[in-house]
Design an enzyme around this catalytic site. Structure first.
Site, PDB file in Angstrom:
ATOM      1  CD  GLU A 292      -2.152   1.492   2.785  1.00 52.32           C
ATOM      2  OE1 GLU A 292      -3.584   2.738   2.882  1.00 52.32           O
ATOM      3  OE2 GLU A 292      -1.275   0.447   3.803  1.00 52.32           O
ATOM      4  CE  LYS A 353      -8.191   0.439   4.194  1.00 52.12           C
ATOM      5  NZ  LYS A 353      -6.866   1.630   5.344  1.00 52.12           N
ATOM      6  CB  CYS A 410      -2.808  -1.033   5.428  1.00 51.52           C
ATOM      7  SG  CYS A 410      -2.670   0.040   6.853  1.00 51.52           S
TER       8      CYS A 410
END
Length: 545
Positions: A292, A353, A410
């Site tokens: 990321e 995301k 993440c």
């Protein structure tokens, strides 16, 4: 268990007609109850990275339950809150590192501790129920169900929840980890709670010199911890293997202008990609993984960054999955895209995301929270949530087919439902791109690695966690770390990872175990409240906590 051995001293919560509860025998004063709760929090936290002393989770939970022996719901709330603060203040210390001010760390810890306070009060109510108070084993079952229900609530509400600190993630070095493949987080967390509750019973039995009964219960607790080590886990490739190179490029020292830093980070990862050629030949890798924010300047719109990425892809002659951001007026998206050597970004391969971090990547109710903490305006552009499943399909030339890969960016590794959706959608490998640069040398990255190991076992998939600064790791489907990196270093990893298609019982069951636990938890609470109205004195209530 006799009333004299286990009943409590102190005033219980008043029923609706405000009749005070009588004192019973053998209960510790409130000061000792509070002290036990405060001590139990850090002991439980010691089971998590970076100490990873996983048996301490059982000890911490046992002390917490011993602290909850009073028949007062408001005191149960206080005890739970103290325990929660003792746990979360050290556990999410990285929030202070990221924000640079204690307000975010303290607010997050206090809010999460509030759920433990609710648990403490609810456990007192549940314990009032006739079915629960009659047998120790029923209390163990009831407290386990209630804990799982509250833990799941904390992980889903509000703003998508905060699953960080789930007891399940403390057991990646324990035999209990193998239960992840059977029942996911609810089963593993439940096993920790049940074991801690039994240890609390053991302490009470020893206190009353019933050594034989204590020994039997201690044996049961040890068996509950050790026997899951016999659960079989398969790591065999079922649909081929993938030669993967993962690049941790590191970041420049802080203080440079933001755009210059972003270009340097992309260049670092390009250099790291070429460094893979020290381990492999060109075209030997099937796929290269960048983390990321490896290129926060979008190579799809910036020619200079596009040239940097493409030169790296051409050097290794392999496609690159990389993290970037797409900006629109007033909005931004956290993307994970595929870059093909000589062809650029593949428009059909993109994941956005789905669970941006509240107060980290977007600010809910900005006008309200700005009044409390102006620091929220450091987030100038809110991140928008994606809507597609956590899955991308990457064409692998050597295999002659599209390989579905589950991707979670993440913090999303903490959300079991999101990753399960990707696996059930066909994902044969799990990739967790992450950026831990804001958290310094705190255990945040190793806490995240523990979650990645848990997901590997839960879904029977190899997992690649790749970070800008570490810790990065390639993980086998049984949770074993094949290779890993250190923090704030530039490193590369290469491994042949198995592709798997079978579905674990945890995937097959999905959310149903959690839903069932939630329903039973609500029933237990209402049953206890109903019992409190019928039996206002609660004299001689039997309890293991």
């Amino acid at each position: 268990m006799t009333a004299s051995a286990t009943a409590s001293v102190g005033r219980a919560i008043a029923p609706p007609r405000a009749v005070p509860m009588p004192r019973t025998v053998g209960q510790a004063p409130r000061a000792w109850s509070a002290l036990l709760a405060v001590a139990a929090g850090p002991l439980t936290e010691a089971a998590f990275p970076g100490r990873s002393w996983w048996p301490m989770a059982f000890v911490g939970i046992a002390l917490f339950f011993l602290a909850l022996r009073r028949d007062s719901a408001w005191w149960g709330f206080v005890v739970g809150l103290l325990y929660g603060l003792g746990f979360f203040l050290p556990h999410v210390w990285w929030a202070n590192e990221a924000v640079g001010q204690p307000i975010g760390w303290v607010a997050l810890s206090l809010f999460q501790a509030f759920y433990l306070g609710v648990f403490g009060a609810a456990w007192v109510w549940v314990r009032w129920g006739a079915w629960v108070r009659e047998r120790d084993w029923r209390q163990v079952v009831a407290v386990t169900v209630l804990w799982i229900a509250v833990e799941q609530l904390r992980g889903r509400w509000p703003f998508g929840g905060f699953p960080w600190g789930s007891l399940a993630f403390s057991q990646t070095g324990s035999p209990l980890l193998r239960l992840a493949a059977v029942g996911g987080e609810p089963l593993v967390s439940g096993a920790v709670v049940a074991t801690g509750a039994v240890l609390a019973v053991v302490v009470l039995r020893l206190w009353t010199r019933r050594v034989g009964e204590a020994g039997l219960r201690l044996g049961a607790a040890l068996a509950a911890v050790l026997l899951p080590g016999l659960v079989p886990l398969s790591t065999v490739a079922e649909s081929g293997t993938l030669w993967v190179g993962a690049v941790q490029g590191n970041v420049p020292s802080q203080g440079a202008e933001a755009m210059s830093q972003a270009r340097e980070v992309a260049a670092n990862h390009a250099d790291g990609t070429r460094a893979l050629l020290e381990q492999v030949d060109p075209s030997e890798l099937d796929l290269v993984l960048w983390p990321e924010s490896a290129s926060d300047i979008d190579p799809r719109t910036d020619e200079a960054v596009a040239a940097t990425v493409d030169a790296a892809a051409r050097a290794v002659d392999a496609p690159i999955l990389l993290g970037t951001q797409r900006f629109l007026p007033g909005l931004r998206y956290n993307n994970y895209i595929l870059w093909k050597p000589g062809a650029g970004a593949d428009p059909g391969v993109e994941y956005t995301k789905q669970r941006p971090v509240p107060f980290g990547e977007f600010v809910p109710y900005r006008e309200l929270f700005r009044q409390v903490a102006p620091v929220v305006d450091r987030i100038t552009t809110d991140m928008v949530a994606g809507t597609r499943a956590a899955l991308v399909e990457v064409g692998i030339e050597r295999l002659g087919r599209q390989v579905p890969i589950t991707t979670a960016i993440c913090f999303e590794v903490a959300y079991d439902d999101l990753i399960r959706e990707g696996v059930l959608g066909g994902g044969e490998l799990i990739v967790i791109p992450t950026n831990n640069a804001s958290f310094g040398l705190t255990p945040e990255s190793t806490q995240q690695l523990a979650m990645s190991r848990f997901r590997a076992v839960e879904h029977g998939r190899a997992v690649a966690q790749v970070s800008t600064v570490g810790v990065s790791a390639l993980i086998a489907p049984d949770g074993d770390v094949l290779v890993s990196t250190s923090l704030f270093t530039a490193e590369q990893m290469v491994a042949e990872l198995p592709l798997r298609t079978s579905i674990t019982p945890a995937d097959w069951l999905g959310e149903w175990p959690g839903i069932l636990v939630d329903v039973i938890g609500v029933v237990l609470v209402f049953a206890g409240l109903a019992a409190s109205r019928k039996e206002p004195t609660h004299a001689g209530v039997r309890r293991c906590q």
